[in-house]
Design a protein around this motif. Structure first.
Motif, mmCIF file in Angstrom:
data_model
loop_
_atom_site.group_PDB
_atom_site.id
_atom_site.type_symbol
_atom_site.label_atom_id
_atom_site.label_comp_id
_atom_site.label_asym_id
_atom_site.label_seq_id
_atom_site.Cartn_x
_atom_site.Cartn_y
_atom_site.Cartn_z
ATOM 1 N N ALA A 304 0.825 -1.212 0.000
ATOM 2 C CA ALA A 304 0.000 0.000 0.000
ATOM 3 C C ALA A 304 0.857 1.259 0.000
ATOM 4 O O ALA A 304 0.361 2.361 0.262
ATOM 5 C CB ALA A 304 -0.926 -0.010 1.215
ATOM 6 N N ASP A 305 2.157 1.114 -0.276
ATOM 7 C CA ASP A 305 3.109 2.236 -0.305
ATOM 8 C C ASP A 305 3.260 2.921 1.047
ATOM 9 O O ASP A 305 3.596 4.106 1.139
ATOM 10 C CB ASP A 305 2.706 3.284 -1.365
ATOM 11 C CG ASP A 305 2.962 2.783 -2.783
ATOM 12 O OD1 ASP A 305 3.781 1.857 -2.936
ATOM 13 O OD2 ASP A 305 2.329 3.308 -3.715
ATOM 14 N N ARG A 306 3.065 2.183 2.128
ATOM 15 C CA ARG A 306 3.314 2.711 3.467
ATOM 16 C C ARG A 306 4.719 2.297 3.902
ATOM 17 O O ARG A 306 5.181 1.209 3.557
ATOM 18 C CB ARG A 306 2.276 2.191 4.469
ATOM 19 C CG ARG A 306 0.855 2.656 4.162
ATOM 20 C CD ARG A 306 -0.152 2.046 5.133
ATOM 21 N NE ARG A 306 -1.510 2.411 4.790
ATOM 22 C CZ ARG A 306 -2.156 3.471 5.282
ATOM 23 N NH1 ARG A 306 -1.542 4.250 6.154
ATOM 24 N NH2 ARG A 306 -3.394 3.739 4.920
ATOM 25 N N ILE A 307 5.379 3.174 4.668
ATOM 26 C CA ILE A 307 6.734 2.865 5.119
ATOM 27 C C ILE A 307 6.712 1.639 6.023
ATOM 28 O O ILE A 307 5.962 1.582 6.996
ATOM 29 C CB ILE A 307 7.345 4.062 5.881
ATOM 30 C CG1 ILE A 307 7.401 5.296 4.965
ATOM 31 C CG2 ILE A 307 8.739 3.713 6.391
ATOM 32 C CD1 ILE A 307 8.326 5.156 3.784
ATOM 33 N N ALA A 308 7.545 0.648 5.702
ATOM 34 C CA ALA A 308 7.579 -0.597 6.462
ATOM 35 C C ALA A 308 8.548 -0.502 7.638
ATOM 36 O O ALA A 308 9.471 0.320 7.640
ATOM 37 C CB ALA A 308 7.985 -1.756 5.544
ATOM 38 N N GLY A 309 8.330 -1.367 8.608
ATOM 39 C CA GLY A 309 9.192 -1.378 9.784
ATOM 40 C C GLY A 309 10.632 -1.693 9.456
ATOM 41 O O GLY A 309 11.548 -1.234 10.149
ATOM 42 N N VAL A 310 10.871 -2.450 8.380
ATOM 43 C CA VAL A 310 12.237 -2.830 8.023
ATOM 44 C C VAL A 310 13.075 -1.590 7.700
ATOM 45 O O VAL A 310 14.293 -1.582 7.933
ATOM 46 C CB VAL A 310 12.215 -3.811 6.820
ATOM 47 C CG1 VAL A 310 11.685 -3.145 5.562
ATOM 48 C CG2 VAL A 310 13.597 -4.387 6.576
#
Length: 665
Positions: A304-310
């Protein structure tokens, strides 16, 4: 039972039920649950209090209750409700365990406080009866004799200075209306909710009662960078499982941040401005695509183009993938732009306070090699800076003329129209209108506002320079550079402050001198402040480290790998992750080095070493204040070596154990 997991502290059953530490199931009564909560809150209070007493910090614990009568029951002769009785029983029992310690100043303090005097209640006051009341519950025993309810109300609500004094015995507060009244206190370290969760008050509001910087007996905030995060830790004793409470709290915080952008796509990045030392750079559609492709390529965003925790994990560990060449020159600004996008992984890290808290010293602490190392680094000094303010003015003027570029205020104009066909669902989702076009305008003219700015005062405050020196700098800069103040005063002040401080740091280093003082560090810096440590990323290191574990800062991968290498090295005799209390004073704030290491004599050329570990050795990746502190530390150790013994202690910055060995070999 299906599984016992010691790593996650969970029990899994074949029926699908999973319990974590602190959960209760089966025949657990309400009274038993509340007693357990009160007991755990008292333990957490004593745990924090033992650490902070020597700093002169009064520790308070706040209980939320849903009915006044459970604490203050006027039908009883002593007016004590159920919770008041349970509290005194549990308090007395745990106090007796603490009093088995040596006769310290803290133990003497505890002996001087009676159990029935150390708790009080804060509720609404009925004007006729002068009683504390709950509007939802009828007051019991209204004809009973007058009590000290009003005094307690005044103490907790109005006389905060007295409440924060160690001479005032009240340390535990029971409240029903604290949130409605807006009461808060900077020294609330433990919050216990003796009530069922409801939807009228969010967990974020409850926890917010304790999210304040604490103060000591002189009223000074406990905000020293070396201890601020160790001291100001809030413990919450909830009636639900740890997992459920954390999930609900994180949701509350996330909902409150909903206004922040959440999608990291090309549209979001396009048109943003990157502030660089050489001027502002607008993110073109081409650069926006480069940033977006970088995130997608390295799995730093989800579907969803959200910043991931990685992404945030890699940034903390210093292992972010390299940016494309076009973006690398703007690395710092690009990552700031990415960080501006909301990510759930940016929410506060909430630790399980039931995990082990203490990291014991081991036999390595008593080794002669560590004693020799400690004797060499256990030095305190005072610094002095003697420089000509005219020199600073000249450098600041030159830098401001070259680098001070203020972004004009910008605004976006959007043109849209209502869709041809709109149903109820579209209106509910906010899709009744569509944007046809938008463009960004920049206001480069003077901004006329009712707000008045004390430009010289703000710069003097931000740079810690005299108003006269600041005025000399402003008079010396180019007229066109100074004119930018009119177009965006806030940005002008912020940028000018940063640039002047950078020049100030340069001048300071050139004229900085250290002089030893007689005072030395006490050994208790190795044991104090250990009650709230995060063991989730601990590295077991009993062979050569003075503690059984190394606790990397914020889960830092470079620190973790460095500790593992030190533990395995046959050249290393003993080493220490230096405690936060070991500080070197600098003009830009106290500095705490990372490591002290003692090598085998004859194996290396530098036996005693103090190391600072950084994920990257590039000065581009270090903040200016970090670089300044490191330069000050070099001067400190150089002077201590010159005064006491040539090559007494070697200090340097390394990014790996391999780099360390290159220096010492």
């Amino acid at each position: 039972m299906a599984d016992i997991n010691a790593n996650t502290d969970t029990l899994s059953f074949t029926n699908g039920v999973e319990l974590t530490v602190g959960d209760a199931t089966g025949d657990v009564t309400e009274a038993a649950l509340r007693r357990i909560q009160i007991r755990e809150a008292i333990k957490a209070h004593f745990d924090k209090e033992q650490t902070l007493f020597r700093h002169g910090v009064k520790v308070l614990t706040l209980f939320f209750i849903d009915e006044v009568a459970k604490y203050r029951d006027y039908a009883q002769v002593d007016e004590k409700g159920e919770y008041a009785r349970i509290f005194e029983e549990e308090y007395t029992q745990y106090l007796n365990e603490v009093l088995d310690l040596d006769e310290t100043a803290y133990v003497k303090y505890l002996k001087g406080i009676a159990a029935d005097k150390t708790h009080s209640g804060y509720f609404s006051i009925d004007k006729k009866s002068k009683r504390q009341v709950d509007s939802a519950v009828a007051v019991r025993g209204e004809n009973a004799g007058l009590s000290d309810d009003v005094d307690a109300y005044d103490l907790i609500l109005k006389d905060k200075e007295r409440l924060l004094s160690l001479g005032e015995p009240v340390r535990f507060i029971f409240s029903h209306s604290a949130l409605r009244e807006g009461w808060d206190n900077p020294n609330v370290f433990v919050i216990c909710a003796l009530k069922h969760s409801d939807n009228t008050i969010s967990r974020r509001q409850e926890v917010g009662r304790g999210l304040r910087l604490s103060v000591n007996q002189q009223g000074d905030r406990m905000d020293h960078p070396a201890i601020v995060h160790d001291v100001n830790v809030l413990t919450v004793v909830a009636s639900e499982s740890y997992k459920d409470f954390v999930a609900a709290l994180q949701k509350d915080i996330s909902d409150s941040l909903s206004a922040r952008p959440q999608v990291a796509n090309e549209e979001y990045f396009t048109g943003k401005v990157l502030k660089t030392p050489t001027g502002d750079v607008q993110v073109t559609p081409h650069l926006a695509k480069q940033i977006y492709r970088y995130l997608v390529k390295n799995d730093y965003t989800d579907n969803a183009d959200r910043i991931a925790g990685v992404y945030h994990d890699a940034k903390k560990a210093g292992t972010l993938a390299d940016l494309p060449p076009e973006l690398k020159v703007y690395a710092e600004q690009v990552f700031q732009l990415i960080d501006s996008v909301f990510s759930a992984s940016q929410l506060p890290d909430i630790g399980d306070d039931r995990r082990p808290k203490k990291n014991p010293l081991n036999a390595n602490f008593d080794k002669q090699e560590f004693k020799a190392l400690w004797n060499r680094i256990n030095r305190k000094a005072a610094y002095s800076v003697d420089f000509d303010s005219d020199e600073l003015v000249q450098k600041a003027v030159k830098e401001l003329d070259a680098a001070l570029r203020v972004t004009p205020l910008q605004y976006t104009i959007e043109k849209g129209e209502q869709r041809d066909q709109v149903d109820a669902d579209a209106l509910e989702k906010g899709d009744g209108f569509k944007v046809l076009e938008s463009h960004v305008e920049y206001n480069k003219q003077s901004i006329h506002s009712a707000a008045k700015y004390d430009l010289i005062g703000k710069l003097a405050e931000g740079t810690q320079l005299t108003r006269r020196t600041v005025a000399e700098v402003l008079k010396g800069i180019n007229v066109a550079v100074f004119a930018q103040f009119k177009t965006n005063p806030e940005s002008f002040i912020a940028e000018a402050t940063r640039l002047i401080n950078e020049q100030k740091a340069t001048v300071i280093i050139e004229h900085l001198a250290y002089d030893p003082v007689e005072d030395k560090f006490d050994l208790d810096i190795f044991t104090s402040g250990q009650t709230k440590q995060d063991f989730s990323n601990a590295v077991k290191t009993p062979k050569r480290h003075i503690y059984d574990f190394v606790l990397p800062d914020s889960g830092s991968r470079p620190e973790r790998e460095f500790a593992e290498a030190l533990e395995a090295s046959v050249e290393v005799v003993v080493y220490a992750k230096l405690p936060r209390g070991f500080l070197i004073p600098t003009p830009v704030g106290d500095y705490n080095p990372d490591w002290a290491i003692s090598f085998k004599e004859g194996e290396v050329k530098h036996i005693y070493f103090v190391a600072e570990t950084k994920g990257s050795m590039s000065s581009m990746d270090l903040r200016e204040i970090e670089k300044t502190k490191i330069r000050c530390a070099r001067k400190f150790f150089e002077e201590m070596n010159r005064r006491f013994a040539p090559e007494n202690v070697k200090y340097d910055v390394v990014d790996s154990f391999g780099k360390l060995m290159e220096i010492v070999k």
